[in-house]
Design a protein around this motif. Structure first.
Motif, PDB file in Angstrom:
ATOM      1  N   VAL A 107       1.302 -12.373  -4.996  1.00  0.00           N
ATOM      2  CA  VAL A 107       2.372 -11.374  -4.900  1.00  0.00           C
ATOM      3  C   VAL A 107       1.799 -10.188  -4.141  1.00  0.00           C
ATOM      4  N   ASN A 108       2.470  -9.803  -3.087  1.00  0.00           N
ATOM      5  CA  ASN A 108       2.041  -8.659  -2.291  1.00  0.00           C
ATOM      6  C   ASN A 108       3.135  -7.608  -2.300  1.00  0.00           C
ATOM      7  N   GLY A 109       2.760  -6.367  -2.555  1.00  0.00           N
ATOM      8  CA  GLY A 109       3.753  -5.303  -2.602  1.00  0.00           C
ATOM      9  C   GLY A 109       3.259  -4.146  -3.435  1.00  0.00           C
ATOM     10  N   PHE A 110       4.179  -3.532  -4.176  1.00  0.00           N
ATOM     11  CA  PHE A 110       3.801  -2.409  -5.031  1.00  0.00           C
ATOM     12  C   PHE A 110       4.914  -2.133  -6.032  1.00  0.00           C
ATOM     13  N   ALA A 111       4.592  -1.331  -7.036  1.00  0.00           N
ATOM     14  CA  ALA A 111       5.594  -0.845  -7.996  1.00  0.00           C
ATOM     15  C   ALA A 111       5.541   0.670  -7.931  1.00  0.00           C
ATOM     16  N   ALA A 112       6.717   1.301  -7.921  1.00  0.00           N
ATOM     17  CA  ALA A 112       6.741   2.757  -7.775  1.00  0.00           C
ATOM     18  C   ALA A 112       8.043   3.331  -8.298  1.00  0.00           C
ATOM     19  N   ARG A 113       8.022   4.629  -8.551  1.00  0.00           N
ATOM     20  CA  ARG A 113       9.250   5.353  -8.875  1.00  0.00           C
ATOM     21  C   ARG A 113       9.925   5.699  -7.554  1.00  0.00           C
TER      22      ARG A 113
END
Length: 489
Positions: A107-113
């Motif tokens: 899984v490539n990406g990010f988690a953010a507000r």
């Protein structure tokens, strides 16, 4: 008398489970009342969407990243992922403080507000596969105390059917193939010489029985590679909990289990911790120390040492890699769990085992991460959940893939635990009621009840055997397919 410190440790050690009363002792009644009050408060948050927090997943194909993850990436490929993320953050104006997780692997990406405008921009970005809202995972569940009926010494285990599952749908039906006996109409063929020309036909019939015999070694063959596990005798001073004895146990030395949980008690004398590979996936908190107790409970059932003190785990003395995704209050997120599975996918080797005594609503990203790791030969034991509902709507319990085992809970009388989740994704039932395990602060004690404590039994079996065997089926399963009872043999 029980001091406040001891009480806190006992309470915090119970999670994703309800506490059952082990005796009429007033101290344990008091513990139960206190924990159940906390559990009700915790449940209000479990599974809830985190306002304005999202998981952003890149299209791996856009920069030709291997589906096997970071471990198979070139330096250029990894740099491309980082560069893509930096470009997106800059283009959408996402501040560093808003980033909660970064994903590099399968899984490539990010988690953010994200603001509404940022969310919209990312959803329309051609390099983004999809965006999913992040959710809360709380370890403690409000459980009802399910007092199971104690039969006359319990129920006898049924036929020792050896069932190897892994496709998530391990409940199988038996068919009876005996109808070929009507052919005894051989009395009629007494008609003269026709029987003589056919003597050559009976001869071909003889090789046919020879064919079934080769079929027999075939089922035995899968057992051979994994059946070589070392049985052990608990040393003097060891406690052998009823559920470990029922499940079966052996020597797990040299095996590795990855425990995605609240960390582990790093000073516990009964646990063999791999400090080099253990890591916290909580941003801003690098400690793997278990301040909640759940991870230490889970680790002890899987791998407590046979060292003359404490208790024996299913795969005694296996190495424990602690991946901490829950803080000291039992709070975690789906994005942290994804980061942990990504880490496993990048670092573990085929034959390693992962225990996930956690779950929330549906997360395609978490499910995909588990499936990808399992496709590399990494084995998963996953708790079905404690809501008394069908786990088909819970991730990662609903994952149905080779090497992924979803586990329901039963008591010592092989009765299905009333709060356990059920459904087609469940592969096995294992002991999960009134369990004993290692606790934070040292020693062993009550770990409560729940599928969180059932899954580690299967994790231990997988460490020892590489597959799971069964002894009979559970009583009172809530679906149409009684779960096979997990066993080492």
């Amino acid at each position: 008398m029980m001091n406040n410190s001891t009480l806190f440790k006992a309470l915090s050690g119970l999670a994703l489970a309800s506490v059952v009363t082990l005796s009429g002792c007033q101290k344990e009644d008091f513990m139960e009342e206190q924990f159940q009050t906390n559990a009700v408060q915790v449940n209000a948050q479990h599974g809830q969407a985190i306002p304005d927090q999202y998981i952003v997943v890149f299209k791996n194909g856009s920069n030709k990243l291997s589906s096997t993850g970071v471990s198979a990436m070139t330096i250029a490929g990894r740099s491309a992922t980082v560069a893509m993320r930096e470009r997106m953050l800059l283009a959408t104006g996402i501040e560093r403080e808003a980033i909660k997780q970064t994903f590099e692997g399968n899984v490539n990406g990010f988690a953010a507000r994200l603001t509404k405008n940022q969310l919209e921009q990312l959803r329309n970005n051609p390099e983004v596969a999809y965006v999913e809202q992040d959710r809360i995972i709380m370890l403690a569940k409000p459980g009802t105390d399910n007092t199971t009926t104690k039969g006359n010494g319990g129920n006898t285990k049924g036929g020792t059917d050896t069932n190897t599952k892994g496709n998530g749908n391990g409940k199988k039906n038996t068919t009876e193939p005996t109808p070929e006996e009507p052919a005894p109409t051989e009395p009629t063929p007494t008609e003269p010489a026709p029987t003589e020309p056919t003597p050559s036909e009976p001869t071909p019939v003889e090789p046919i029985p020879v064919e079934p015999t080769p079929v027999e070694p075939a089922p035995t063959e899968p057992e051979q590679p994994t059946s070589a596990y070392t049985k052990i005798t608990p040393l003097a001073g060891e406690t052998l909990p009823w559920h470990i004895a029922m499940n079966g146990f052996g020597d797990g030395t040299g095996k590795t289990v990855w425990v995605i949980d609240s960390g582990v008690d790093t000073d516990h004398p009964d646990l063999n911790i791999d400090f080099q590979r253990s890591v916290s996936l909580i941003y801003g908190d690098a400690s793997i120390e278990d301040g909640f107790g759940h991870g230490t409970n889970v680790a002890g059932i899987i791998a407590a040492k046979n060292n003359g003190t404490g208790m024996v785990g299913v795969a005694a003395n296996a190495s424990i890699v602690a991946l901490r995704v829950f803080d000291n209050t039992g709070y975690g997120t789906v994005s942290r769990a994804i980061s942990a599975v990504n880490y496993v996918n990048n670092m573990a080797k085929p034959g390693d085992v992962v225990n996930m005594s956690l779950g929330a609503g549906i997360s395609s990203t978490l499910d995909n991460a588990v499936t990808a790791a399992a496709s590399k030969g990494i084995l998963f034991a996953i708790a079905a959940g404690n809501s008394a509902t069908d786990c088909s709507v819970n991730s990662p319990a609903r994952v149905n893939a080779v090497g992924v085992y979803t586990v329901s809970a039963m008591d010592r009388y092989q009765n299905f635990w009333a709060s356990s989740n059920y459904g087609a994704p469940v592969d096995f039932a294992a002991p999960g009621v009134s369990a004993t395990s290692t606790r934070i602060g040292g020693g062993i004690g009550s770990a409560g009840s729940g599928t969180s404590l059932a899954a580690p039994h299967v994790a231990g079996i997988l460490l020892l055997r590489g597959e799971v065997f069964s002894q009979g089926t559970v009583n009172g399963d809530k679906d149409s397919w009684p779960d096979p009872i997990a066993s080492v043999e």
